[in-house]
Design a protein around this motif. Structure first.
Motif, PDB file in Angstrom:
ATOM      1  N   PHE A  67       0.834  -1.207   0.000  1.00  0.00           N
ATOM      2  CA  PHE A  67       0.000   0.000   0.000  1.00  0.00           C
ATOM      3  C   PHE A  67       0.872   1.262   0.000  1.00  0.00           C
ATOM      4  O   PHE A  67       0.619   2.201  -0.746  1.00  0.00           O
ATOM      5  CB  PHE A  67      -0.929  -0.006   1.221  1.00  0.00           C
ATOM      6  CG  PHE A  67      -1.658   1.293   1.430  1.00  0.00           C
ATOM      7  CD1 PHE A  67      -2.736   1.645   0.643  1.00  0.00           C
ATOM      8  CD2 PHE A  67      -1.259   2.171   2.431  1.00  0.00           C
ATOM      9  CE1 PHE A  67      -3.409   2.850   0.830  1.00  0.00           C
ATOM     10  CE2 PHE A  67      -1.922   3.368   2.636  1.00  0.00           C
ATOM     11  CZ  PHE A  67      -3.000   3.709   1.830  1.00  0.00           C
ATOM     12  N   ILE A  68       1.901   1.270   0.823  1.00  0.00           N
ATOM     13  CA  ILE A  68       2.777   2.438   0.925  1.00  0.00           C
ATOM     14  C   ILE A  68       3.512   2.667  -0.390  1.00  0.00           C
ATOM     15  O   ILE A  68       3.573   3.794  -0.888  1.00  0.00           O
ATOM     16  CB  ILE A  68       3.761   2.267   2.099  1.00  0.00           C
ATOM     17  CG1 ILE A  68       2.987   2.353   3.411  1.00  0.00           C
ATOM     18  CG2 ILE A  68       4.877   3.302   2.060  1.00  0.00           C
ATOM     19  CD1 ILE A  68       3.757   1.914   4.616  1.00  0.00           C
ATOM     20  N   LYS A  69       4.039   1.595  -0.968  1.00  0.00           N
ATOM     21  CA  LYS A  69       4.754   1.725  -2.239  1.00  0.00           C
ATOM     22  C   LYS A  69       3.829   2.170  -3.360  1.00  0.00           C
ATOM     23  O   LYS A  69       4.208   2.953  -4.219  1.00  0.00           O
ATOM     24  CB  LYS A  69       5.408   0.399  -2.617  1.00  0.00           C
ATOM     25  CG  LYS A  69       6.602   0.045  -1.777  1.00  0.00           C
ATOM     26  CD  LYS A  69       7.166  -1.297  -2.237  1.00  0.00           C
ATOM     27  CE  LYS A  69       8.383  -1.689  -1.447  1.00  0.00           C
ATOM     28  NZ  LYS A  69       8.928  -2.981  -1.901  1.00  0.00           N
ATOM     29  N   ASP A  70       2.606   1.664  -3.357  1.00  0.00           N
ATOM     30  CA  ASP A  70       1.656   1.973  -4.415  1.00  0.00           C
ATOM     31  C   ASP A  70       1.070   3.374  -4.267  1.00  0.00           C
ATOM     32  O   ASP A  70       0.801   4.043  -5.259  1.00  0.00           O
ATOM     33  CB  ASP A  70       0.531   0.940  -4.419  1.00  0.00           C
ATOM     34  CG  ASP A  70      -0.423   1.129  -5.583  1.00  0.00           C
ATOM     35  OD1 ASP A  70       0.044   1.031  -6.733  1.00  0.00           O
ATOM     36  OD2 ASP A  70      -1.612   1.386  -5.337  1.00  0.00           O
ATOM     37  N   ALA A  71       0.879   3.832  -3.033  1.00  0.00           N
ATOM     38  CA  ALA A  71       0.251   5.130  -2.787  1.00  0.00           C
ATOM     39  C   ALA A  71       1.077   6.273  -3.374  1.00  0.00           C
ATOM     40  O   ALA A  71       0.531   7.188  -3.993  1.00  0.00           O
ATOM     41  CB  ALA A  71       0.047   5.346  -1.288  1.00  0.00           C
ATOM     42  N   ASP A  72       2.375   6.242  -3.183  1.00  0.00           N
ATOM     43  CA  ASP A  72       3.265   7.280  -3.708  1.00  0.00           C
ATOM     44  C   ASP A  72       4.669   6.685  -3.782  1.00  0.00           C
ATOM     45  O   ASP A  72       5.454   6.832  -2.841  1.00  0.00           O
ATOM     46  CB  ASP A  72       3.242   8.513  -2.809  1.00  0.00           C
ATOM     47  CG  ASP A  72       3.916   9.721  -3.436  1.00  0.00           C
ATOM     48  OD1 ASP A  72       4.787   9.523  -4.314  1.00  0.00           O
ATOM     49  OD2 ASP A  72       3.586  10.856  -3.055  1.00  0.00           O
ATOM     50  N   PRO A  73       4.973   5.996  -4.894  1.00  0.00           N
ATOM     51  CA  PRO A  73       6.257   5.288  -4.985  1.00  0.00           C
ATOM     52  C   PRO A  73       7.475   6.177  -4.768  1.00  0.00           C
ATOM     53  O   PRO A  73       8.455   5.749  -4.180  1.00  0.00           O
ATOM     54  CB  PRO A  73       6.259   4.719  -6.405  1.00  0.00           C
ATOM     55  CG  PRO A  73       4.838   4.702  -6.822  1.00  0.00           C
ATOM     56  CD  PRO A  73       4.156   5.816  -6.088  1.00  0.00           C
ATOM     57  N   GLN A  74       7.394   7.411  -5.229  1.00  0.00           N
ATOM     58  CA  GLN A  74       8.564   8.279  -5.132  1.00  0.00           C
ATOM     59  C   GLN A  74       8.768   8.816  -3.719  1.00  0.00           C
ATOM     60  O   GLN A  74       9.869   8.777  -3.182  1.00  0.00           O
ATOM     61  CB  GLN A  74       8.430   9.439  -6.114  1.00  0.00           C
ATOM     62  CG  GLN A  74       9.731  10.115  -6.418  1.00  0.00           C
ATOM     63  CD  GLN A  74       9.621  11.000  -7.638  1.00  0.00           C
ATOM     64  OE1 GLN A  74       8.531  11.304  -8.106  1.00  0.00           O
ATOM     65  NE2 GLN A  74      10.748  11.423  -8.151  1.00  0.00           N
ATOM     66  N   ALA A  75       7.708   9.304  -3.093  1.00  0.00           N
ATOM     67  CA  ALA A  75       7.843   9.919  -1.766  1.00  0.00           C
ATOM     68  C   ALA A  75       7.796   8.904  -0.635  1.00  0.00           C
ATOM     69  O   ALA A  75       8.490   9.054   0.367  1.00  0.00           O
ATOM     70  CB  ALA A  75       6.741  10.966  -1.558  1.00  0.00           C
ATOM     71  N   LEU A  76       6.974   7.868  -0.775  1.00  0.00           N
ATOM     72  CA  LEU A  76       6.777   6.921   0.324  1.00  0.00           C
ATOM     73  C   LEU A  76       7.488   5.589   0.124  1.00  0.00           C
ATOM     74  O   LEU A  76       7.798   4.903   1.095  1.00  0.00           O
ATOM     75  CB  LEU A  76       5.278   6.679   0.531  1.00  0.00           C
ATOM     76  CG  LEU A  76       4.452   7.931   0.848  1.00  0.00           C
ATOM     77  CD1 LEU A  76       2.977   7.585   0.926  1.00  0.00           C
ATOM     78  CD2 LEU A  76       4.940   8.582   2.125  1.00  0.00           C
ATOM     79  N   GLY A  77       7.745   5.221  -1.115  1.00  0.00           N
ATOM     80  CA  GLY A  77       8.407   3.953  -1.407  1.00  0.00           C
ATOM     81  C   GLY A  77       9.692   3.718  -0.623  1.00  0.00           C
ATOM     82  O   GLY A  77       9.898   2.625  -0.091  1.00  0.00           O
ATOM     83  N   PRO A  78      10.557   4.735  -0.509  1.00  0.00           N
ATOM     84  CA  PRO A  78      11.796   4.529   0.249  1.00  0.00           C
ATOM     85  C   PRO A  78      11.580   4.201   1.728  1.00  0.00           C
ATOM     86  O   PRO A  78      12.472   3.689   2.389  1.00  0.00           O
ATOM     87  CB  PRO A  78      12.533   5.865   0.106  1.00  0.00           C
ATOM     88  CG  PRO A  78      11.977   6.488  -1.132  1.00  0.00           C
ATOM     89  CD  PRO A  78      10.550   6.034  -1.193  1.00  0.00           C
ATOM     90  N   HIS A  79      10.398   4.477   2.259  1.00  0.00           N
ATOM     91  CA  HIS A  79      10.112   4.233   3.677  1.00  0.00           C
ATOM     92  C   HIS A  79       9.420   2.889   3.918  1.00  0.00           C
ATOM     93  O   HIS A  79       9.156   2.530   5.064  1.00  0.00           O
ATOM     94  CB  HIS A  79       9.237   5.360   4.240  1.00  0.00           C
ATOM     95  CG  HIS A  79       9.864   6.711   4.082  1.00  0.00           C
ATOM     96  ND1 HIS A  79      10.935   7.121   4.835  1.00  0.00           N
ATOM     97  CD2 HIS A  79       9.576   7.735   3.239  1.00  0.00           C
ATOM     98  CE1 HIS A  79      11.277   8.346   4.471  1.00  0.00           C
ATOM     99  NE2 HIS A  79      10.475   8.730   3.504  1.00  0.00           N
ATOM    100  N   ALA A  80       9.124   2.154   2.867  1.00  0.00           N
ATOM    101  CA  ALA A  80       8.367   0.902   2.996  1.00  0.00           C
ATOM    102  C   ALA A  80       9.060  -0.102   3.909  1.00  0.00           C
ATOM    103  O   ALA A  80       8.408  -0.756   4.734  1.00  0.00           O
ATOM    104  CB  ALA A  80       8.112   0.306   1.615  1.00  0.00           C
TER     105      ALA A  80
END
Length: 127
Positions: A67-80
């Motif tokens: 969900f985190i990666k899909d919601a905003d891959p650029q801003a949130l993906g690194p925090h998955a």
């Protein structure tokens, strides 16, 4: 009788464009780079899975990571991976506030606010 001039190349061959005329977007990956890119994509798909369950409170850690990666891959993906490390499942995700994300998960204000927005949208879709 009309005769056509013959080309120097065999009739079934195709001519290759000059390197300067090929757009950079059409460039081909070097052979050595392709397996690495494929391996990274394969590993990513094995580690996190699409939430099959529509109720986020039933999600496991891997569904939250997806969900985190899909919601905003650029801003949130690194925090998955942080969410995986802290074992944030669906119930925990729904309880998170921006202050908690910044203090305990180490997110900066921007990504924390963006994730709160996506969590709010998720909660609204459940009503």
């Amino acid at each position: 009788m009309l005769t056509l001039p013959q080309a120097d190349s065999p009739p079934n061959s195709t001519t290759e464009p000059e390197m300067g005329s090929v757009p950079q977007e059409a460039a081909i990956l070097p052979h050595s780079a392709a397996p690495q890119a494929l391996t990274a994509a394969t590993q990513d798909s094995k580690r996190s899975k699409h939430p099959g369950e529509t109720d986020p409170s039933n999600w496991g850690v891997e569904e939250v990571v997806w969900f985190i990666k899909d919601a905003d891959p650029q801003a949130l993906g690194p925090h998955a991976d942080t969410f995986r490390k802290h074992e944030i499942d669906g119930d925990a995700l729904l309880l998170l506030k921006s202050e908690m994300m910044m203090k305990y998960l180490g997110l900066k204000l921007g990504p924390a606010l963006k994730l709160c927005y996506h969590i709010d949208r998720l909660k609204q879709s459940q009503l």
